[in-house]
Design an enzyme around this catalytic site. Structure first.
Site, PDB file in Angstrom:
ATOM      1  N   HIS A   1       0.815  -1.220   0.000  1.00 27.28           N
ATOM      2  CA  HIS A   1       0.000   0.000   0.000  1.00 27.28           C
ATOM      3  C   HIS A   1       0.847   1.268   0.000  1.00 27.28           C
ATOM      4  O   HIS A   1       0.323   2.378  -0.198  1.00 27.28           O
ATOM      5  CB  HIS A   1      -0.932   0.006   1.216  1.00 27.28           C
ATOM      6  CG  HIS A   1      -2.235   0.702   0.970  1.00 27.28           C
ATOM      7  ND1 HIS A   1      -2.392   1.717   0.050  1.00 27.28           N
ATOM      8  CD2 HIS A   1      -3.462   0.530   1.521  1.00 27.28           C
ATOM      9  CE1 HIS A   1      -3.635   2.140   0.048  1.00 27.28           C
ATOM     10  NE2 HIS A   1      -4.312   1.440   0.932  1.00 27.28           N
ATOM     11  N   ARG A   2       2.158   1.138   0.196  1.00 27.94           N
ATOM     12  CA  ARG A   2       3.027   2.309   0.071  1.00 27.94           C
ATOM     13  C   ARG A   2       3.212   2.684  -1.387  1.00 27.94           C
ATOM     14  O   ARG A   2       3.454   3.848  -1.735  1.00 27.94           O
ATOM     15  CB  ARG A   2       4.402   2.024   0.686  1.00 27.94           C
ATOM     16  CG  ARG A   2       4.394   1.671   2.165  1.00 27.94           C
ATOM     17  CD  ARG A   2       5.773   1.199   2.608  1.00 27.94           C
ATOM     18  NE  ARG A   2       6.210   0.041   1.826  1.00 27.94           N
ATOM     19  CZ  ARG A   2       7.421  -0.508   1.930  1.00 27.94           C
ATOM     20  NH1 ARG A   2       8.306   0.004   2.769  1.00 27.94           N
ATOM     21  NH2 ARG A   2       7.741  -1.558   1.193  1.00 27.94           N
TER      22      ARG A   2
END
Length: 405
Positions: free
Chosen positions: A375-376
């Site tokens: 999700h980064r």
């Protein structure tokens, strides 16, 4: 590679060795490899015992050259040579009468034999071309123990059946339990999985794909004696989707604060083996036809289970897939193969009633898939768009001549 476990020495003190002769088997994080001799000479000393984990640079074996000079064999990174690994110390073996026969057995099978104290030369293999299997080891141990049991029971028969006067004061028996060694590949898998979970904020997206048309197409191909796995189609569709959404074929470089979009599409295939999970890689998968992908996939899977992969087979992955459907899985939250950005798992395909666009109910072959992503690097909306593209390609055969060939 920074460390490895010494599995088995192939030589003993006093042996004369040639250049490039295998000296020791070492377990790295992904495979068992042999460390060859860098020079000819006689083995003067073995410095590290089997079962020890050593770091790169550790002295393992000392060789005496022809001119009495000492040559040191050290643990070296696999990256320095396609056939090198780390080193180890010999294990005592029972003397064999006559000429030593050729033994065909995987490193893991040899390891099991050593753990049971079995001389592998005494076993007749039942596998292809006489290969010794793990079952052969277990059968041999079972037969050996059964033969030894009567003698042991006779020795343990009490001479006086009268119970000891203080028998009621004896301690309670200690509960028995089995143990599984936590080292080698299993330990390395644990380290990598822990690193991935602690480093990457995982998000898992689920989708279902209608494979009815694909399965029908494969059935028609079989009538023409063309056999292609569904996974070969999956890989091809994934490379097409990755080119449209390159953020999932990327690696995050936090030190330099950049996301590196990989130019090659190297698909890792998570493969279950006797010795644990391993991920061989299909390099430049986007440049291969579906037929070529099928052949490559079959070859890599076979060699992974036989322990015959090379270092090159395990390097360079940019995206990983896990096909757990044949095992019966209906869903999972897979762990990303760090430092990659995403991983897709394909689950069980089963026939289900489905409401079609015209509101009619039809029986369709539906497959669940799950996609874990970093999700980064990417957001949920992008992940959904990516799986929608893959789904579109899989469900519409009319697109295949245009998109997949």
């Amino acid at each position: 590679m920074t460390e490895g476990e010494i599995i088995h020495y192939l030589v003993k003190v006093g042996d004369t060795v040639k250049v490039d002769q295998p000296l020791v088997e070492v377990q790295t994080d992904k495979m068992v490899a042999e460390l060859p001799s860098p020079a000819a000479g006689k083995v003067k000393d073995i410095m590290v015992d089997c079962g020890k984990t050593v770091s790169v640079g550790t002295t393992l074996i000392v060789l005496m050259g022809e001119e009495r000079d000492e040559r040191v064999v050290e643990a070296t990174p696999v990256s320095q040579s396609p056939s090198t690994s780390v080193s180890v110390k010999p294990q005592a073996e029972a003397p064999v009468k006559g000429a030593r026969k050729t033994i065909i057995a995987a490193p893991y099978t040899r390891k099991i034999a050593r753990e049971f104290g079995v001389d592998i030369n005494e076993i007749t293999g039942t596998g292809p071309v006489g290969r010794i299997t793990v079952k052969d080891i277990y059968d041999f141990v079972k037969e050996r123990d059964q033969k030894a049991a009567p003698a042991v029971e006779k020795e343990n028969v009490p001479q006086d059946p009268t119970p000891a006067p203080n028998a009621h004061q004896e301690k309670e028996p200690v509960a028995q339990h089995d143990v599984i060694p936590f080292r080698g590949r299993r330990k390395q898998i644990a380290k990598k999985m822990t690193q991935s979970l602690y480093t990457i904020p995982h998000v898992t997206h689920f989708e279902e794909v209608d494979l009815t048309e694909l399965l029908s197409y494969r059935t028609n191909l079989k009538t023409m004696d063309i056999h292609l796995s569904a996974v070969a189609f999956f890989i091809k569709a994934l490379t097409v989707s990755l080119k449209q959404f390159p953020v999932f074929n990327a690696k995050l470089d936090e030190d330099n604060e950049v996301i590196r979009l990989e130019k090659e599409y190297n698909i890792g295939i998570a493969t279950d083996t006797e010795d644990g999970l391993i991920v061989p890689v299909i390099h430049r998968a986007d440049q291969l036809s579906i037929r070529e992908l099928h052949t490559k996939l079959k070859d890599l899977t076979k060699r992974a289970k036989e322990g015959a992969l090379t270092v090159a087979d395990l390097r360079g992955g940019t995206f990983t897939i896990s096909n757990v459907g044949p095992l019966g899985s209906v869903g999972a939250t897979p762990i990303i193969n760090h430092p990659e950005t995403a991983l897709v798992a394909f689950h069980k395909t089963k026939k289900m009633p489905v409401v079609m666009e015209n509101d009619e109910i039809a029986v369709r072959s539906m497959m669940n898939m799950s996609m874990s992503f970093d999700h980064r690097v990417a957001d949920g909306g992008t992940a959904v768009a990516f799986t929608n593209r893959f789904k579109q390609l899989m469900e519409n055969p009319l697109l295949w001549p245009v998109e997949l060939i």
